[in-house]
Design an enzyme around this catalytic site. Structure first.
Site, short mmCIF file in Angstrom:
data_model
loop_
_atom_site.label_atom_id
_atom_site.label_comp_id
_atom_site.label_asym_id
_atom_site.label_seq_id
_atom_site.Cartn_x
_atom_site.Cartn_y
_atom_site.Cartn_z
N TYR A 124 0.78 -1.24 0.00
CA TYR A 124 0.00 0.00 0.00
C TYR A 124 0.81 1.29 0.00
O TYR A 124 0.25 2.35 -0.28
CB TYR A 124 -0.98 0.01 1.18
CG TYR A 124 -2.14 -0.90 0.94
CD1 TYR A 124 -3.26 -0.46 0.25
CD2 TYR A 124 -2.11 -2.23 1.34
CE1 TYR A 124 -4.32 -1.30 -0.01
CE2 TYR A 124 -3.16 -3.09 1.08
CZ TYR A 124 -4.26 -2.62 0.41
OH TYR A 124 -5.31 -3.46 0.13
N GLY A 156 2.76 3.80 -1.67
CA GLY A 156 3.01 4.17 -3.06
C GLY A 156 1.69 4.22 -3.80
O GLY A 156 0.62 4.25 -3.19
N GLY A 180 -1.59 3.19 -5.67
CA GLY A 180 -2.49 2.05 -5.62
C GLY A 180 -2.39 1.26 -4.34
O GLY A 180 -1.98 1.76 -3.31
N HIS A 220 -3.95 5.18 5.65
CA HIS A 220 -3.86 6.50 5.01
C HIS A 220 -4.66 6.51 3.71
O HIS A 220 -5.41 7.47 3.44
CB HIS A 220 -2.39 6.84 4.74
CG HIS A 220 -2.17 8.20 4.21
ND1 HIS A 220 -1.83 8.44 2.90
CD2 HIS A 220 -2.23 9.42 4.81
CE1 HIS A 220 -1.69 9.74 2.72
NE2 HIS A 220 -1.93 10.36 3.86
N ASP A 221 -4.54 5.46 2.90
CA ASP A 221 -5.31 5.37 1.66
C ASP A 221 -6.81 5.42 1.95
O ASP A 221 -7.57 6.11 1.27
CB ASP A 221 -4.99 4.08 0.90
CG ASP A 221 -3.62 4.09 0.25
OD1 ASP A 221 -2.92 5.12 0.31
OD2 ASP A 221 -3.24 3.04 -0.32
N ASP A 240 -2.78 12.80 7.04
CA ASP A 240 -1.33 12.82 6.86
C ASP A 240 -0.61 12.73 8.20
O ASP A 240 0.40 12.02 8.33
CB ASP A 240 -0.90 14.08 6.11
CG ASP A 240 -1.33 14.06 4.64
OD1 ASP A 240 -1.81 13.02 4.17
OD2 ASP A 240 -1.17 15.10 3.98
#
Length: 145
Positions: free
Chosen positions: A53, A55, A57, A73-74, A119
């Protein structure tokens, strides 16, 4: 001076007419947060292609605690987009790095605060998670199903 202002106006106008997508405004903020929380021997770039995860995608199950930070985070960015109609990649925000922590400013519930909190949480998670060298640049087709 007048020529300089005119040239600046023309450049801005041409950029707008070219329909160039905006740069990720908060990426610099996020990178600074990461640099503040990770061990000195690491660079923020070493986290850009890590696990399933960290990076661009992501798929499958996170392979370790650090990869889970990126997974969370995604999902945080996804919630910001879907639930709050924010654009996390271009959202600017204000924050302060102090005493080994990060303080996000702005009213709760605003896009700026929501994205900053995403973040902040990820950067602090990075700082508290072990970096395992063999999880960098993994074969995601094999390990991330």
């Amino acid at each position: 001076m007048l020529i300089f202002l005119w040239c600046g106006a023309v450049c801005v106008s041409l950029l707008g007419a070219a329909n160039i997508p905006p740069h990720p405004l908060n990426l610099i903020n996020f990178m600074e947060m990461i640099r503040y929380t990770i061990p000195c021997e690491k660079t923020w770039g070493e986290y850009a292609d890590y696990g399933c995860y960290c990076g661009a995608g992501g798929s499958g199950r996170p392979i370790d605690a650090l990869d889970r930070c990126c997974y969370v985070h995604d999902n945080c960015y996804g919630d910001a987009e879907k639930k709050h109609k924010c654009n996390p990649k271009t959202q600017s925000y204000s924050y302060k790095l102090t005493k080994r922590t990060i303080i996000c400013y702005g009213a709760a519930g605003t896009c700026a605060r929501i994205v900053c909190d995403c973040d902040r949480t990820a950067a602090l998670c990075f700082g508290n998670s072990e970096y395992i060298e063999r999880h960098k640049n993994i074969d995601t087709k094999r390990h991330c199903r």
